[in-house]
Write an enzyme that holds these catalytic residues in place. Sequence first.
Site, PDB file in Angstrom:
ATOM      1  N   VAL A  85      30.461 -51.079  67.006  1.00 17.98           N
ATOM      2  CA  VAL A  85      31.901 -51.310  66.770  1.00 17.98           C
ATOM      3  C   VAL A  85      32.664 -49.992  66.670  1.00 17.98           C
ATOM      4  CG1 VAL A  85      31.634 -53.553  65.636  1.00 17.98           C
ATOM      5  CG2 VAL A  85      31.614 -51.485  64.251  1.00 17.98           C
ATOM      6  N   SER A  91      33.905 -53.194  72.122  1.00 23.86           N
ATOM      7  CA  SER A  91      33.313 -54.251  71.298  1.00 23.86           C
ATOM      8  C   SER A  91      34.350 -55.322  70.907  1.00 23.86           C
ATOM      9  CB  SER A  91      32.647 -53.598  70.083  1.00 23.86           C
ATOM     10  OG  SER A  91      32.897 -54.287  68.923  1.00 23.86           O
ATOM     11  N   SER A  92      35.553 -54.882  70.513  1.00 18.52           N
ATOM     12  CA  SER A  92      36.582 -55.863  70.104  1.00 18.52           C
ATOM     13  C   SER A  92      36.967 -56.757  71.268  1.00 18.52           C
ATOM     14  CB  SER A  92      37.864 -55.172  69.637  1.00 18.52           C
ATOM     15  OG  SER A  92      37.590 -54.091  68.855  1.00 18.52           O
ATOM     16  N   ASP A 135      40.102 -53.386  78.845  1.00 15.93           N
ATOM     17  CA  ASP A 135      38.878 -53.813  78.145  1.00 15.93           C
ATOM     18  C   ASP A 135      38.661 -55.322  78.263  1.00 15.93           C
ATOM     19  OD1 ASP A 135      39.167 -51.171  77.385  1.00 15.93           O
ATOM     20  OD2 ASP A 135      38.641 -51.506  75.291  1.00 15.93           O
TER      21      ASP A 135
END
Length: 298
Positions: A85, A91-92, A135
Site C-alpha cells: 500500500v 494498490s488503491s 491507475d
Amino acid sequence: MVTYSAPGKIFLFGEHAVVYGEPAIACAIDLRARVTVQKHSEVLITSELGKGKDKHPYVSKAIEKMGELTRFDGARVTIDSEIPVSSGLGSSAAVTIATLAALNEEFGVGLSKEKVAKLGYSVEKDVQGAASPTDTYVSTIGGVVLMPDGNRLRNLDCEIVVGNTGKISSTKTLVQQVRALRDRYPGVIQPIFHSIGNLAKKGEILVEKEDYSAIGELMNVNQGLLESLGVGCAELSTLIYAARGAGALGVKLTGAGGGGCMVALADKAHVERITSAIESVGGVAIKTKITEIGVRRE
Ligand code: MEV
C-alpha cells in the site's frame, strides 16, 4: 457472495505529467488485490489494515458511488491484496476496481468494464482531490496502456524488477506539491511536463519496436525530470543507483514518488544481480512481469 481481483501497475513513462493531460505509458503487473463482496444489512470492510470505513476510504467511496446507482442496505467487503500500500504500485486503484466489479455483480447493476473504470476514476478523484484515470483504467483492462487514449500496446518481452523503499508516501500530497510548484513557476514546470509527455510518445514507438535498451535509456531521462519536480528522495535514489549499477536497462521511480517503489527494466541475465543489489542497500525487491489480465472474477 462474489470475489473479483484486479492488478497493480507500474509507469514506464509519464506519472504526474499525465495529471495535466500529457501522454503516459503504464503497465499492469502480476500483483493482485482480491475483494470479496457479500450482501449484508450494514457496511463492513475488513483488510490487513484493520476494520472500518475510516481505514478504507477508497472502498467506502466505491460503496457510496454504487449506492447511487442501485439501492442496497450494506455489504460485507473483505480485501486481500499482494500489492504494497501507498507505494506507487496502484494498490488503491486495484482495490477500488475489484470492489466495484464485485459490487456490480453482487447487486446485479450490470455496468460494463468501461463504466467500472470510469466509476473507479471518480472514486480516486474524490478521495485524492486530483488524479488521472491511469491507475484505475490500467487495473481494469490490464496490459501495456498508452494514456490518455487508453490504447493497448504490445506486451513487453522483458523482465521487471520493482524495488520498494518501505517509505510510505501519499499520492494526494505529492500531486498537490507538484501542482503548487507548477503554480509558482508555470513557465519552468509546464515544459518539464511536456518533455515527460514526449518521452511517452517516443516510448510508444519503442515499445512497438521492442527496443528495450532505448526504452531503458529514456526511463533514466524520465527519472531526471521527476527529480526536477521534487518527487524523488534519498531512499529511492539509493535503490535506483544500485539497480543501474547491477546492469538494469533503465530505472525510475514509479507512481507518485516521495518514497514507495522504483521500477527497473532488465534482461533475464541481469535479474538476479539487480534483485541482490536492491536488497544489499535495504530495499525489498519484487520480481514481477506484465499481465494482460485486468479485473476478473475469481
Ligand atoms: C499515481 O500512481 C500517479 C500520479 O500521476 C497521479 C495520477 O496519475 O493520478 C502521480
